[in-house]
Design a protein around this motif. Structure first.
Motif, PDB file in Angstrom:
ATOM      1  N   TYR A 133       0.902  -1.281   0.065  1.00  0.00           N
ATOM      2  CA  TYR A 133      -0.137   0.184  -0.040  1.00  0.00           C
ATOM      3  C   TYR A 133       0.861   1.265   0.090  1.00  0.00           C
ATOM      4  O   TYR A 133       0.602   2.178   0.942  1.00  0.00           O
ATOM      5  CB  TYR A 133      -0.907  -0.033   1.161  1.00  0.00           C
ATOM      6  N   ARG A 155       0.795   3.804  -2.228  1.00  0.00           N
ATOM      7  CA  ARG A 155      -0.218   4.815  -2.626  1.00  0.00           C
ATOM      8  C   ARG A 155      -0.652   5.324  -1.425  1.00  0.00           C
ATOM      9  O   ARG A 155      -1.442   4.409  -0.925  1.00  0.00           O
ATOM     10  CB  ARG A 155      -0.774   4.435  -3.881  1.00  0.00           C
ATOM     11  N   ILE A 156      -1.144   6.431  -1.298  1.00  0.00           N
ATOM     12  CA  ILE A 156      -1.767   7.254   0.151  1.00  0.00           C
ATOM     13  C   ILE A 156      -3.070   6.604  -0.062  1.00  0.00           C
ATOM     14  O   ILE A 156      -3.819   6.417   0.914  1.00  0.00           O
ATOM     15  CB  ILE A 156      -1.371   8.366   0.345  1.00  0.00           C
ATOM     16  N   GLU A 157      -3.552   6.513  -1.411  1.00  0.00           N
ATOM     17  CA  GLU A 157      -5.277   6.294  -1.336  1.00  0.00           C
ATOM     18  C   GLU A 157      -5.414   4.683  -1.021  1.00  0.00           C
ATOM     19  O   GLU A 157      -6.267   4.476  -0.272  1.00  0.00           O
ATOM     20  CB  GLU A 157      -5.433   6.467  -2.847  1.00  0.00           C
ATOM     21  N   ALA A 158      -4.518   3.913  -1.343  1.00  0.00           N
ATOM     22  CA  ALA A 158      -4.526   2.602  -1.062  1.00  0.00           C
ATOM     23  C   ALA A 158      -4.426   2.420   0.419  1.00  0.00           C
ATOM     24  O   ALA A 158      -5.153   1.539   1.159  1.00  0.00           O
ATOM     25  CB  ALA A 158      -3.756   1.602  -1.850  1.00  0.00           C
ATOM     26  N   LYS A 179      -4.785   4.484   2.847  1.00  0.00           N
ATOM     27  CA  LYS A 179      -6.183   4.930   3.536  1.00  0.00           C
ATOM     28  C   LYS A 179      -7.242   3.970   3.460  1.00  0.00           C
ATOM     29  O   LYS A 179      -7.922   3.822   4.622  1.00  0.00           O
ATOM     30  CB  LYS A 179      -6.426   6.464   3.314  1.00  0.00           C
ATOM     31  N   ARG A 180      -7.549   3.592   2.406  1.00  0.00           N
ATOM     32  CA  ARG A 180      -8.550   2.631   2.085  1.00  0.00           C
ATOM     33  C   ARG A 180      -8.501   1.519   2.706  1.00  0.00           C
ATOM     34  O   ARG A 180      -9.375   0.739   3.138  1.00  0.00           O
ATOM     35  CB  ARG A 180      -8.878   2.857   0.433  1.00  0.00           C
ATOM     36  N   ARG A 181      -7.543   0.690   2.461  1.00  0.00           N
ATOM     37  CA  ARG A 181      -7.120  -0.629   2.675  1.00  0.00           C
ATOM     38  C   ARG A 181      -6.550  -0.943   4.292  1.00  0.00           C
ATOM     39  O   ARG A 181      -6.702  -2.036   4.802  1.00  0.00           O
ATOM     40  CB  ARG A 181      -6.121  -1.464   1.872  1.00  0.00           C
ATOM     41  N   ASP A 230      -9.016   3.297   7.136  1.00  0.00           N
ATOM     42  CA  ASP A 230     -10.410   3.478   7.074  1.00  0.00           C
ATOM     43  C   ASP A 230     -10.923   1.973   7.478  1.00  0.00           C
ATOM     44  O   ASP A 230     -11.963   2.060   8.281  1.00  0.00           O
ATOM     45  CB  ASP A 230     -10.656   3.685   5.642  1.00  0.00           C
ATOM     46  N   GLN A 253      -5.633  14.091   9.146  1.00  0.00           N
ATOM     47  CA  GLN A 253      -4.467  14.044   8.498  1.00  0.00           C
ATOM     48  C   GLN A 253      -3.424  15.289   7.973  1.00  0.00           C
ATOM     49  O   GLN A 253      -4.162  16.360   8.108  1.00  0.00           O
ATOM     50  CB  GLN A 253      -4.574  13.591   7.026  1.00  0.00           C
ATOM     51  N   LYS A 299      -0.484  17.755   6.318  1.00  0.00           N
ATOM     52  CA  LYS A 299       0.068  18.021   4.933  1.00  0.00           C
ATOM     53  C   LYS A 299       1.475  18.842   5.082  1.00  0.00           C
ATOM     54  O   LYS A 299       1.246  19.693   5.775  1.00  0.00           O
ATOM     55  CB  LYS A 299      -0.767  18.213   4.080  1.00  0.00           C
ATOM     56  N   ARG A 342       0.758  19.734  -0.804  1.00  0.00           N
ATOM     57  CA  ARG A 342      -0.581  18.575  -1.101  1.00  0.00           C
ATOM     58  C   ARG A 342       0.001  17.195  -0.609  1.00  0.00           C
ATOM     59  O   ARG A 342      -0.819  16.229  -0.789  1.00  0.00           O
ATOM     60  CB  ARG A 342      -0.537  18.946  -2.526  1.00  0.00           C
TER      61      ARG A 342
END
Length: 313
Positions: free
Chosen positions: A182, A184-187, A189-191, A194, A212, A214, A217
């Motif tokens: 994981y 990537r930050i999106e992955a 957070k989601r996997r 969250d 979060q 920063k 960005r």
């Protein structure tokens, strides 16, 4: 029934390691087993965990439990962790690596696994002084994600303030045992985050959320805030306490008692207590005087509704 407490030195809570759900659960049960034996599990002390106990604690099938436990104890034998603690002689922070166990085994005919904690682990779960974290096993029973278990432990260290300090993304990944997963930050957070927060909020004694942080960005860190849930027992106790409080005159002065006595609802509820031909039955001031004295003498005779409700009408 006594509480089943998982207790760890904060150095171990904050350590960096990667263990699956079953492996972490074996650690929990071994810590509890050591406490129930009332021993400090001296180096070389053998701890035995039965599939029947595991199945009961975590609500899974006994046969499935044993097979999972055998795989998990093998994993524990290969696993290690990195941690930091203050060196007693110099007062400086030392950084260390250790194995979880020195020895493992299993006995098929008994449906149990055995383990011997490594010498570095023993003081981190037994010789506890000021800096340790303790929680009931039942709080993590429902957590199915290894990251949810670890995040719960990391958060609950801050129970007294309800908010963690800011933790960098790099450090958080290390503590959760993430190396290449994981990225990537999106992955992440989601996997990881969250999913863990959802399970924590659903199954434990706290509700948590994260903020979060920063640089420009780019997300560089997180802060976790949480509140301890009100249990049914606490809610019931508060309702009962409020009910008792509303039924007493303790702390009320004569002016407030007079307001109660003059309340039309109070008069309608208790006008039968005096004769219509008596002074209290004919003169409002005599009624008020009589009721104040009766309330002071024995408020328990006024049971039709909580006595303080008449102040609110």
């Amino acid at each position: 029934m006594s509480k089943q407490l998982v207790t760890k030195d904060n150095s171990l809570i904050g350590a960096s390691y990667s263990l699956g759900v079953v492996e972490q659960r074996l650690i929990f049960l071994a810590i509890i087993e050591a406490r129930e034996q009332k021993t400090l599990i001296e180096a070389g002390g053998l701890l035995r965990i039965y599939a029947q106990s595991y199945a009961k604690q975590f609500n899974v099938e006994k046969h499935t439990s044993y097979e999972a436990m055998k795989r998990a104890v093998e994993g524990l034998y290969e696993a290690g962790f990195a941690y930091s603690k203050i060196d007693e002689r110099s007062g400086k922070i030392g950084h260390y690596k250790s194995r979880w166990v020195d020895k493992i085994g299993y006995i098929d005919d008994l449906g149990c696994v055995e383990l011997v904690f490594a010498s570095d682990v023993i003081p981190l779960i037994t010789r506890l002084e000021a800096r340790y974290t303790e929680y009931e096993l039942k709080q993590v029973v429902g957590l199915q994600s290894e990251y949810a278990i670890r995040l719960y432990e990391l958060i609950i260290q801050w129970r007294s303030v309800g908010r963690t300090s800011q933790i960098s993304l790099v450090e958080l990944r290390e503590k959760l045992g993430l190396v290449d997963e994981y990225q990537r930050i999106e992955a992440f957070k989601r996997r990881v985050l969250d999913l863990a927060i959802t399970q924590i909020n659903e199954h434990t004694d706290i509700t948590a959320e994260y903020e979060q942080h920063k640089q420009g960005r780019i997300i560089t860190g997180f802060t976790f805030k949480f509140k301890v849930k009100k249990t049914k027992e606490k809610i019931s106790a508060k309702v009962e306490a409020d009910r008792i409080e509303m039924s007493t005159i303790e702390g009320l002065n004569d002016k407030q008692l007079g307001r109660i006595a003059r309340n039309p609802s109070f008069i309608a509820d208790y006008n039968h207590l005096v004769s219509s031909t008596s002074p209290a039955g004919q003169d409002p001031r005599a009624w008020e005087f009589e009721m104040i004295n009766r309330l002071k003498k024995d408020a328990s005779q006024f049971k039709k509704r909580p006595i303080r409700e008449y102040l609110e009408c």
